[in-house]
Scaffold this motif. Sequence first.
Motif, mmCIF file in Angstrom:
data_model
loop_
_atom_site.group_PDB
_atom_site.id
_atom_site.type_symbol
_atom_site.label_atom_id
_atom_site.label_comp_id
_atom_site.label_asym_id
_atom_site.label_seq_id
_atom_site.Cartn_x
_atom_site.Cartn_y
_atom_site.Cartn_z
ATOM 1 N N ARG A 113 12.104 2.028 0.763
ATOM 2 C CA ARG A 113 11.351 3.174 1.282
ATOM 3 C C ARG A 113 10.852 4.081 0.158
ATOM 4 O O ARG A 113 9.741 4.614 0.239
ATOM 5 C CB ARG A 113 12.191 3.955 2.281
ATOM 6 C CG ARG A 113 12.416 3.137 3.548
ATOM 7 C CD ARG A 113 12.654 4.017 4.735
ATOM 8 N NE ARG A 113 12.949 3.226 5.921
ATOM 9 C CZ ARG A 113 12.037 2.803 6.774
ATOM 10 N NH1 ARG A 113 10.772 3.078 6.584
ATOM 11 N NH2 ARG A 113 12.373 2.095 7.833
ATOM 12 N N ALA A 114 11.657 4.248 -0.909
ATOM 13 C CA ALA A 114 11.210 5.062 -2.050
ATOM 14 C C ALA A 114 10.024 4.388 -2.740
ATOM 15 O O ALA A 114 9.063 5.051 -3.144
ATOM 16 C CB ALA A 114 12.351 5.267 -3.038
ATOM 17 N N ALA A 115 10.068 3.059 -2.861
ATOM 18 C CA ALA A 115 8.956 2.330 -3.478
ATOM 19 C C ALA A 115 7.714 2.395 -2.590
ATOM 20 O O ALA A 115 6.591 2.514 -3.100
ATOM 21 C CB ALA A 115 9.358 0.878 -3.734
ATOM 22 N N VAL A 116 7.889 2.340 -1.269
ATOM 23 C CA VAL A 116 6.750 2.424 -0.342
ATOM 24 C C VAL A 116 6.045 3.764 -0.505
ATOM 25 O O VAL A 116 4.813 3.840 -0.492
ATOM 26 C CB VAL A 116 7.226 2.205 1.122
ATOM 27 C CG1 VAL A 116 6.187 2.684 2.120
ATOM 28 C CG2 VAL A 116 7.549 0.742 1.354
ATOM 29 N N ARG A 117 6.807 4.838 -0.686
ATOM 30 C CA ARG A 117 6.189 6.169 -0.830
ATOM 31 C C ARG A 117 5.359 6.281 -2.111
ATOM 32 O O ARG A 117 4.446 7.090 -2.186
ATOM 33 C CB ARG A 117 7.274 7.253 -0.822
ATOM 34 C CG ARG A 117 7.831 7.514 0.566
ATOM 35 C CD ARG A 117 8.702 8.751 0.594
ATOM 36 N NE ARG A 117 9.898 8.644 -0.221
ATOM 37 C CZ ARG A 117 11.059 8.152 0.189
ATOM 38 N NH1 ARG A 117 11.183 7.720 1.435
ATOM 39 N NH2 ARG A 117 12.095 8.100 -0.610
ATOM 40 N N ARG A 118 5.655 5.457 -3.111
ATOM 41 C CA ARG A 118 4.912 5.516 -4.379
ATOM 42 C C ARG A 118 3.711 4.575 -4.417
ATOM 43 O O ARG A 118 3.007 4.510 -5.422
ATOM 44 C CB ARG A 118 5.851 5.181 -5.539
ATOM 45 C CG ARG A 118 6.935 6.222 -5.749
ATOM 46 C CD ARG A 118 7.696 6.011 -7.048
ATOM 47 N NE ARG A 118 8.047 4.637 -7.335
ATOM 48 C CZ ARG A 118 9.199 4.054 -7.004
ATOM 49 N NH1 ARG A 118 10.114 4.719 -6.359
ATOM 50 N NH2 ARG A 118 9.452 2.809 -7.331
ATOM 51 N N LEU A 119 3.475 3.812 -3.363
ATOM 52 C CA LEU A 119 2.340 2.883 -3.339
ATOM 53 C C LEU A 119 1.012 3.652 -3.365
ATOM 54 O O LEU A 119 0.941 4.785 -2.891
ATOM 55 C CB LEU A 119 2.401 2.003 -2.080
ATOM 56 C CG LEU A 119 3.468 0.915 -2.082
ATOM 57 C CD1 LEU A 119 3.573 0.285 -0.699
ATOM 58 C CD2 LEU A 119 3.200 -0.130 -3.135
ATOM 59 N N CYS A 123 -1.614 2.438 1.433
ATOM 60 C CA CYS A 123 -0.434 1.568 1.524
ATOM 61 C C CYS A 123 0.814 2.281 2.043
ATOM 62 O O CYS A 123 1.537 1.699 2.859
ATOM 63 C CB CYS A 123 -0.153 0.897 0.184
ATOM 64 S SG CYS A 123 -1.372 -0.356 -0.245
ATOM 65 N N PRO A 124 1.128 3.498 1.600
ATOM 66 C CA PRO A 124 2.349 4.122 2.138
ATOM 67 C C PRO A 124 2.319 4.273 3.659
ATOM 68 O O PRO A 124 3.317 3.982 4.337
ATOM 69 C CB PRO A 124 2.389 5.489 1.464
ATOM 70 C CG PRO A 124 1.592 5.329 0.221
ATOM 71 C CD PRO A 124 0.539 4.314 0.548
ATOM 72 N N ARG A 125 1.194 4.675 4.205
ATOM 73 C CA ARG A 125 1.096 4.842 5.659
ATOM 74 C C ARG A 125 1.162 3.493 6.374
ATOM 75 O O ARG A 125 1.807 3.357 7.413
ATOM 76 C CB ARG A 125 -0.199 5.573 6.023
ATOM 77 C CG ARG A 125 -0.149 7.046 5.620
ATOM 78 C CD ARG A 125 -1.387 7.818 6.012
ATOM 79 N NE ARG A 125 -1.656 7.719 7.445
ATOM 80 C CZ ARG A 125 -2.882 7.720 7.958
ATOM 81 N NH1 ARG A 125 -3.943 7.817 7.180
ATOM 82 N NH2 ARG A 125 -3.052 7.627 9.264
ATOM 83 N N LEU A 126 0.472 2.494 5.808
ATOM 84 C CA LEU A 126 0.472 1.159 6.414
ATOM 85 C C LEU A 126 1.884 0.567 6.403
ATOM 86 O O LEU A 126 2.372 0.058 7.417
ATOM 87 C CB LEU A 126 -0.496 0.235 5.676
ATOM 88 C CG LEU A 126 -0.471 -1.241 6.090
ATOM 89 C CD1 LEU A 126 -0.868 -1.388 7.557
ATOM 90 C CD2 LEU A 126 -1.367 -2.063 5.205
ATOM 91 N N MET A 127 2.564 0.619 5.259
ATOM 92 C CA MET A 127 3.902 0.045 5.153
ATOM 93 C C MET A 127 4.899 0.809 6.027
ATOM 94 O O MET A 127 5.784 0.204 6.626
ATOM 95 C CB MET A 127 4.359 0.026 3.698
ATOM 96 C CG MET A 127 3.523 -0.889 2.800
ATOM 97 S SD MET A 127 3.355 -2.580 3.415
ATOM 98 C CE MET A 127 5.027 -3.129 3.352
ATOM 99 N N ALA A 128 4.750 2.128 6.107
ATOM 100 C CA ALA A 128 5.620 2.915 6.987
ATOM 101 C C ALA A 128 5.431 2.488 8.438
ATOM 102 O O ALA A 128 6.402 2.393 9.203
ATOM 103 C CB ALA A 128 5.339 4.400 6.814
ATOM 104 N N GLY A 161 1.857 -7.065 -2.019
ATOM 105 C CA GLY A 161 1.815 -7.505 -3.416
ATOM 106 C C GLY A 161 2.157 -6.364 -4.361
ATOM 107 O O GLY A 161 2.920 -6.541 -5.316
ATOM 108 N N CYS A 162 1.594 -5.179 -4.097
ATOM 109 C CA CYS A 162 1.918 -4.005 -4.921
ATOM 110 C C CYS A 162 3.398 -3.673 -4.813
ATOM 111 O O CYS A 162 4.062 -3.408 -5.822
ATOM 112 C CB CYS A 162 1.104 -2.793 -4.482
ATOM 113 S SG CYS A 162 -0.623 -2.870 -4.916
ATOM 114 N N LEU A 163 3.928 -3.697 -3.613
ATOM 115 C CA LEU A 163 5.335 -3.380 -3.391
ATOM 116 C C LEU A 163 6.231 -4.395 -4.086
ATOM 117 O O LEU A 163 7.221 -4.045 -4.726
ATOM 118 C CB LEU A 163 5.626 -3.348 -1.885
ATOM 119 C CG LEU A 163 7.052 -3.000 -1.474
ATOM 120 C CD1 LEU A 163 7.416 -1.598 -1.927
ATOM 121 C CD2 LEU A 163 7.208 -3.134 0.034
#
Length: 193
Positions: A113-119, A123-128, A161-163
Motif C-alpha cells: 500500500r505504501a508503494a501504491v501511494r508513490r506510483l 496509478c495510485p487511484r487505480l491500484m487502490a 509494472g511500475c509497482l
Amino acid sequence: MTTSAKTTYADDRELLLTLRPLLAAEAAAEAIAPGIDPDDLEQAVWLRLLEQLDVEGPPADPAGWLRRSVRAEARRVRRTHRSELPYVAEPAADADTGPERLALRAERRRTVRAAVRRLPGRCPRLMAALLSPEDLTYREIAGELGISQGSLGPERSRCLGCLRRMLAAEVAAPAVSFRAVRGKVRERQPVDR
C-alpha cells in the motif's frame, strides 16, 4: 578462596583435560546409531561428570566411569529416539492465523500500500480501486476513475509494472525467479514505446 579449594579446582581441571580425548573418542564411537549427535552425547556426559564432581568428588576409576556413562547416555538417547515420533510438519505451520503469519501478512500489505501511494499519475487511484475490499468490477472502476473500460486493462498493466519495479528495488528478490528459469525478460514492452 582456600588452599584446598584451589587444589580441588586444579585436580578437577586436570581430570577434565585428561578425559577430553577419551570422551571425544567414546562419544564418536557410540554416536554411530541414527539420531545421536556425538557433540550432544559428549555434552551430556560432561554434565554428568560435573554433577558427579560436585556431589561425590572424582570417580575412583575416571576412565571406566567415563566409558560407562557414555554407553548409558547413548542407550538413553536411543530409547528416547525410538519412542519419540517427529512431526511431519510443524502443527503451527499449517495455521494461517498464527501471530507470526498475521504480522508478516500485515507488513506485506503495508509495504504494498505504501508503494501504491508513490506510483505516478492515475496509478495510485487505480491500484487502490483494484485492491479495494469491495471487489469492484472493471465497469465500476472505470466509472470511478472517469476513463473508458477498454483503457483500464493497459493502464492496469502499466501500473502493475511500475509497482513491480518499485517493490523489486525495495525487497530483495529470490535467488532464482520463475521468469529467470523460463528465459530472458524483455526490458521494454511494446506498450511502453
